[in-house]
Every structure is written in structure tokens, then in C-alpha cells.
Design an enzyme around this catalytic site. Structure first.
Site, PDB file in Angstrom:
ATOM      1  N   ALA A 123       0.859  -1.174   0.000  1.00  0.00           N
ATOM      2  CA  ALA A 123       0.000   0.000   0.000  1.00  0.00           C
ATOM      3  C   ALA A 123       0.902   1.233   0.000  1.00  0.00           C
ATOM      4  O   ALA A 123       2.051   1.175   0.464  1.00  0.00           O
ATOM      5  CB  ALA A 123      -0.888  -0.023   1.237  1.00  0.00           C
ATOM      6  N   GLY A 136       0.594  -5.128   0.818  1.00  0.00           N
ATOM      7  CA  GLY A 136      -0.586  -5.218  -0.047  1.00  0.00           C
ATOM      8  C   GLY A 136      -0.269  -5.835  -1.404  1.00  0.00           C
ATOM      9  O   GLY A 136      -1.165  -6.360  -2.061  1.00  0.00           O
ATOM     10  N   GLU A 148      -0.467  -9.458  -0.821  1.00  0.00           N
ATOM     11  CA  GLU A 148      -1.885  -9.767  -0.610  1.00  0.00           C
ATOM     12  C   GLU A 148      -2.637  -9.784  -1.947  1.00  0.00           C
ATOM     13  O   GLU A 148      -3.496 -10.626  -2.184  1.00  0.00           O
ATOM     14  CB  GLU A 148      -2.491  -8.769   0.374  1.00  0.00           C
ATOM     15  CG  GLU A 148      -1.896  -8.970   1.775  1.00  0.00           C
ATOM     16  CD  GLU A 148      -2.224  -7.838   2.724  1.00  0.00           C
ATOM     17  OE1 GLU A 148      -1.871  -6.678   2.420  1.00  0.00           O
ATOM     18  OE2 GLU A 148      -2.830  -8.101   3.770  1.00  0.00           O
ATOM     19  N   GLU A 159       4.622  -4.956   6.998  1.00  0.00           N
ATOM     20  CA  GLU A 159       3.807  -3.933   7.670  1.00  0.00           C
ATOM     21  C   GLU A 159       4.236  -3.695   9.110  1.00  0.00           C
ATOM     22  O   GLU A 159       4.101  -2.592   9.643  1.00  0.00           O
ATOM     23  CB  GLU A 159       2.321  -4.348   7.655  1.00  0.00           C
ATOM     24  CG  GLU A 159       1.655  -4.277   6.291  1.00  0.00           C
ATOM     25  CD  GLU A 159       1.729  -5.577   5.505  1.00  0.00           C
ATOM     26  OE1 GLU A 159       2.613  -6.409   5.790  1.00  0.00           O
ATOM     27  OE2 GLU A 159       0.892  -5.748   4.607  1.00  0.00           O
TER      28      GLU A 159
HETATM   29  C1  HXC Z   1       4.952   4.381  -1.305  1.00  0.00           C
HETATM   30  C2  HXC Z   1       6.953   3.494  -1.988  1.00  0.00           C
HETATM   31  C3  HXC Z   1       6.609   2.243  -1.426  1.00  0.00           C
HETATM   32  C4  HXC Z   1       5.333   2.122  -0.800  1.00  0.00           C
HETATM   33  C5  HXC Z   1       8.564   2.085  -2.289  1.00  0.00           C
HETATM   34  N1  HXC Z   1       8.170   3.348  -2.504  1.00  0.00           N
HETATM   35  N2  HXC Z   1       7.633   1.382  -1.636  1.00  0.00           N
HETATM   36  N3  HXC Z   1       6.146   4.557  -1.913  1.00  0.00           N
HETATM   37  N4  HXC Z   1       4.563   3.221  -0.756  1.00  0.00           N
HETATM   38  N5  HXC Z   1       4.895   0.988  -0.282  1.00  0.00           N
HETATM   39  C6  HXC Z   1       8.900   4.409  -3.186  1.00  0.00           C
HETATM   40  C7  HXC Z   1      10.059   4.921  -2.339  1.00  0.00           C
HETATM   41  O1  HXC Z   1       9.595   5.875  -1.402  1.00  0.00           O
HETATM   42  C8  HXC Z   1      10.956   5.545  -3.391  1.00  0.00           C
HETATM   43  O2  HXC Z   1      10.411   6.791  -3.770  1.00  0.00           O
HETATM   44  C9  HXC Z   1      10.761   4.570  -4.580  1.00  0.00           C
HETATM   45  O3  HXC Z   1       9.522   3.897  -4.365  1.00  0.00           O
HETATM   46  C10 HXC Z   1      11.887   3.544  -4.672  1.00  0.00           C
HETATM   47  O4  HXC Z   1      11.978   2.893  -3.415  1.00  0.00           O
HETATM   48  P1  HXC Z   1      13.350   2.823  -2.569  1.00  0.00           P
HETATM   49  O5  HXC Z   1      12.978   2.617  -1.162  1.00  0.00           O
HETATM   50  O6  HXC Z   1      14.218   3.998  -2.878  1.00  0.00           O
HETATM   51  O7  HXC Z   1      14.017   1.533  -3.202  1.00  0.00           O
HETATM   52  P2  HXC Z   1      14.934   0.458  -2.479  1.00  0.00           P
HETATM   53  O8  HXC Z   1      15.944   1.142  -1.595  1.00  0.00           O
HETATM   54  O9  HXC Z   1      15.440  -0.426  -3.554  1.00  0.00           O
HETATM   55  O10 HXC Z   1      13.950  -0.369  -1.536  1.00  0.00           O
HETATM   56  C11 HXC Z   1      12.889  -1.115  -2.096  1.00  0.00           C
HETATM   57  C12 HXC Z   1      11.919  -1.561  -0.976  1.00  0.00           C
HETATM   58  C13 HXC Z   1      11.503  -0.336  -0.153  1.00  0.00           C
HETATM   59  C14 HXC Z   1      12.619  -2.609  -0.091  1.00  0.00           C
HETATM   60  C15 HXC Z   1      10.725  -2.233  -1.648  1.00  0.00           C
HETATM   61  O11 HXC Z   1      11.035   0.666  -1.033  1.00  0.00           O
HETATM   62  C16 HXC Z   1      10.460  -0.621   0.858  1.00  0.00           C
HETATM   63  O12 HXC Z   1      10.721  -1.183   1.912  1.00  0.00           O
HETATM   64  N6  HXC Z   1       9.201  -0.217   0.547  1.00  0.00           N
HETATM   65  C17 HXC Z   1       8.094  -0.333   1.486  1.00  0.00           C
HETATM   66  C18 HXC Z   1       7.586  -1.751   1.534  1.00  0.00           C
HETATM   67  C19 HXC Z   1       6.450  -1.889   2.546  1.00  0.00           C
HETATM   68  O13 HXC Z   1       6.618  -1.582   3.727  1.00  0.00           O
HETATM   69  N7  HXC Z   1       5.282  -2.320   2.084  1.00  0.00           N
HETATM   70  C20 HXC Z   1       4.118  -2.504   2.937  1.00  0.00           C
HETATM   71  C21 HXC Z   1       3.312  -1.238   2.937  1.00  0.00           C
HETATM   72  S1  HXC Z   1       1.944  -1.312   4.094  1.00  0.00           S
HETATM   73  P3  HXC Z   1      11.368   8.066  -4.003  1.00  0.00           P
HETATM   74  O14 HXC Z   1      10.379   9.170  -4.288  1.00  0.00           O
HETATM   75  O15 HXC Z   1      12.146   8.231  -2.761  1.00  0.00           O
HETATM   76  O16 HXC Z   1      12.191   7.668  -5.186  1.00  0.00           O
HETATM   77  C22 HXC Z   1       0.795  -2.239   3.322  1.00  0.00           C
HETATM   78  C23 HXC Z   1      -0.503  -2.399   4.063  1.00  0.00           C
HETATM   79  C24 HXC Z   1      -1.604  -2.993   3.189  1.00  0.00           C
HETATM   80  O17 HXC Z   1       0.991  -2.736   2.271  1.00  0.00           O
HETATM   81  C25 HXC Z   1      -2.978  -2.811   3.781  1.00  0.00           C
HETATM   82  C26 HXC Z   1      -3.456  -1.420   3.818  1.00  0.00           C
HETATM   83  C27 HXC Z   1      -4.854  -1.253   4.324  1.00  0.00           C
END
Ligand code: HXC
Length: 259
Positions: free
Chosen positions: A65, A110, A113, A133
Site C-alpha cells: 500500500a 498489499g 496480498e 507492515e
Molecule cells: C509508497 C513506496 C513504497 C510504498 C517504495 N516506494 N515502496 N512509496 N509506498 N509501499 C517508493 C520509495 O519511497 C521511493 O520513492 C521509490 O519507491 C523507490 O523505493 P526505494 O525505497 O528507494 O528503493 P529500495 O531502496 O530499492 O527499496 C525497495 C523496498 C523499499 C525494499 C521495496 O522501497 C520498501 O521497503 N518499501 C516499502 C515496503 C512496505 O513496507 N510495504 C508494505 C506497505 S503497508 P522516491 O520518491 O524516494 O524515489 C501495506 C498495508 C496494506 O501494504 C494494507 C493497507 C490497508
């Protein structure tokens, strides 16, 4: 609604691409609403026989998400987002045609999921899977706490959800989370091959088999066994069943009518 975050190629094997590569295809409300619209469209078009979902670019399927969007949400908005996601994942499961996730990179939160709401997952050898998460002080909110343990068992699901750790594609295959691992350039061809094989079967039978298989994950065994009998009856009453059994006896290929 104009599709601004999804690329939807409508065809007998439809292709949906989540298209926010700069944000690693993260899901915001708009993306999930667009997905709901595509599902409505596909559900009512018998010409579409299977669907493939993938992510744009070569880094991510869907990295979860949209975290930036969630920082702006009130509690009510966050819960509504969760409910919206649940509705969409459920309508994917209830779609009468098969959906194949073609996972080209990160499938996190997500994103995992979303992949688990598909019937099968084909992954590139660069794919990574996880439910991170917990690192955001959240838990999976699009069905992961339920679908993940049913797919890979409780010990491994607890490991992923409670540590937030990621696993690679080989491990995901070994754990039974996914169906196939291929080289990146083989991902869409492999997903398409699988989709086409299923689409070549009777659509009634595919629909009933899918409904019965979903029941195995959502119902008690007793209720699921009853559902199987009903679904079997629907198949047996179809013209396609008459054709399928006759074609076998007559040593020829069947011609499905979808009736
Ligand atoms: C928004 C995201 C994102 C996300 C990555 N980006 N994941 N933006 N939401 N989930 C963006 C980063 O901010 C960055 O933007 C660009 O994508 C590239 O990501 P980086 O972090 O620079 O890349 P890297 O260092 O290679 O790391 C990749 C990664 C990391 C390991 C996937 O991005 C990461 O940990 N992302 C979050 C993963 C996560 O926590 N997902 C769960 C979300 S909660 P910029 O602008 O800086 O270039 C969820 C809940 C679901 O899913 C239910 C909801 C109701």
C-alpha cells in the site's frame, strides 16, 4: 473512471499492469478503485477467459500500500482503505475466470496480498515476497493474516508477518507460496501459457472448480464438501460435460459452448 494508474489490455487473456513504477507500483485508493472497475468490466464480459496481473518496470510487482498516502489518512480513512482492499481481493477470488499474478520484483505487504488473491503466482527469479507492515506499526490489511497461513502454514506465516522479513523467489516456491519461477524475460510468456491452458477448458468447469477451491480455504471441510457436490452437479448438468465425455469416447477434441 479513466484508468490513470492501471494499463488494462482487454483481450481473451486480459493483462492488467499496475503502472506507478516510480513508487514501485504502490497501491493507493485510486489504484484499488481502478482495479475494482476492471474486475467489474471483466466479470460481465464472457469474451475474457483469463486475466494476468503484473507491475510496470523491472523492480516491483507492487511494493505494498502507498505509505506516503497512508501518512495523510485519518483512522476512518485508513479503515475504509482496508475495507476497500478486502472487497477487491474478495472479488478477485470470486471472479469466475482464473487470475495469474506475474510477479516481476517486490511483492510486499498489499502487493503480496494482491498476488495471493490471484489463483496462481508465477514469479521472476528476481522477485521478493514479504509482509513488512510490522515495520510501520501495522499488520497486513488486505487479507494477509488469513491468506498467508492458509497458503504456507502457520509457522512460516508467523515468521514473515512478525519479523517483516522478505524471502526470495526460490524460497517462496519451496514454501508453496508460488507456482513457478522463471527468468525475467520468460515471466509474461510463462503466465500467458498458464492462462491460455486454463482458458482452453470449459469456462463453466473452470468457474465451478475455482469456487470449490476457494471454499477449501474459506469454509469448514464439511461445508466445502457440500459445495463440491453442488458444483459437480452444475458441471454435470452442462452441455460441455456431455461434449467433454463424448469427445473422449469418440477420440476427438471437445468443442466447448460454455453452457
Ligand atoms: C509508497 C513506496 C513504497 C510504498 C517504495 N516506494 N515502496 N512509496 N509506498 N509501499 C517508493 C520509495 O519511497 C521511493 O520513492 C521509490 O519507491 C523507490 O523505493 P526505494 O525505497 O528507494 O528503493 P529500495 O531502496 O530499492 O527499496 C525497495 C523496498 C523499499 C525494499 C521495496 O522501497 C520498501 O521497503 N518499501 C516499502 C515496503 C512496505 O513496507 N510495504 C508494505 C506497505 S503497508 P522516491 O520518491 O524516494 O524515489 C501495506 C498495508 C496494506 O501494504 C494494507 C493497507 C490497508
Amino acid at each position: 473512471m479513466e484508468l490513470t494508474n492501471l494499463i488494462f489490455e482487454k483481450a481473451p487473456i486480459a493483462l492488467v499492469t499496475v503502472n506507478r513504477p516510480k513508487a514501485l507500483n504502490a497501491l493507493n485508493v485510486r489504484v484499488v478503485e481502478e482495479l475494482a472497475q476492471v474486475l467489474r468490466d471483466v466479470r460481465h464480459d464472457p469474451a475474457v477467459r483469463a486475466m494476468i496481473i503484473t507491475g510496470a518496470g523491472d523492480r516491483a510487482f507492487v511494493a505494498g500500500a502507498d505509505i506516503a498516502a497512508m501518512t495523510e489518512m485519518s483512522t476512518v480513512e485508513g479503515l475504509e482503505f482496508c475495507r476497500l482492499g478486502h472487497r477487491v481481493m474478495q472479488s478477485m477470488e470470486e471472479l469466475p475466470i482464473p487470475i495469474i499474478a506475474a510477479v516481476n520484483g517486490f511483492a510486499l505487504g498489499g502487493g503480496l496480498e494482491l498476488a495471493m488473491a490471484c489463483d496462481m503466482i508465477v514469479a521472476s527469479d528476481k522477485a521478493r515476497f514479504g509482509q513488512p507492515e510490522i515495520n510501520l506499526a501495522l499488520i497486513p490489511g488486505f487479507g494477509g493474516t488469513q491468506r498467508l497461513p492458509r497458503r504456507i502454514g502457520h509457522p512460516r506465516a508467523r515468521q514473515l508477518i512478525l519479523t517483516g522479513d522478505m524471502i526470495d523467489a526460490r524460497t517462496a516456491l519451496e514454501w508453496g507460496l508460488i507456482n513457478q519461477v522463471v527468468a525475467p524475460d520468460q515471466l509474461l510468456p510463462a503466465a500467458r501459457q498458464l492462462a491460455e491452458k486454463i482458458a482452453s477448458k470449459s469456462p463453466i468447469t473452470v468457474r465451478e472448480a475455482k469456487a470449490a477451491l476457494i471454499a477449501a480455504a474459506t469454509m469448514t471441510e464439511d461445508a466445502g464438501l457440500k459445495l463440491e457436490q453442488q458444483a459437480f452437479g452444475v458441471c454435470f448438468a452442462s452441455a460441455d460435460r456431455v461434449e467433454g465425455t463424448r469427445a473422449f469416447v469418440e477420440k476427438r477434441d471437445p468443442k466447448w459452448q460454455g453452457k
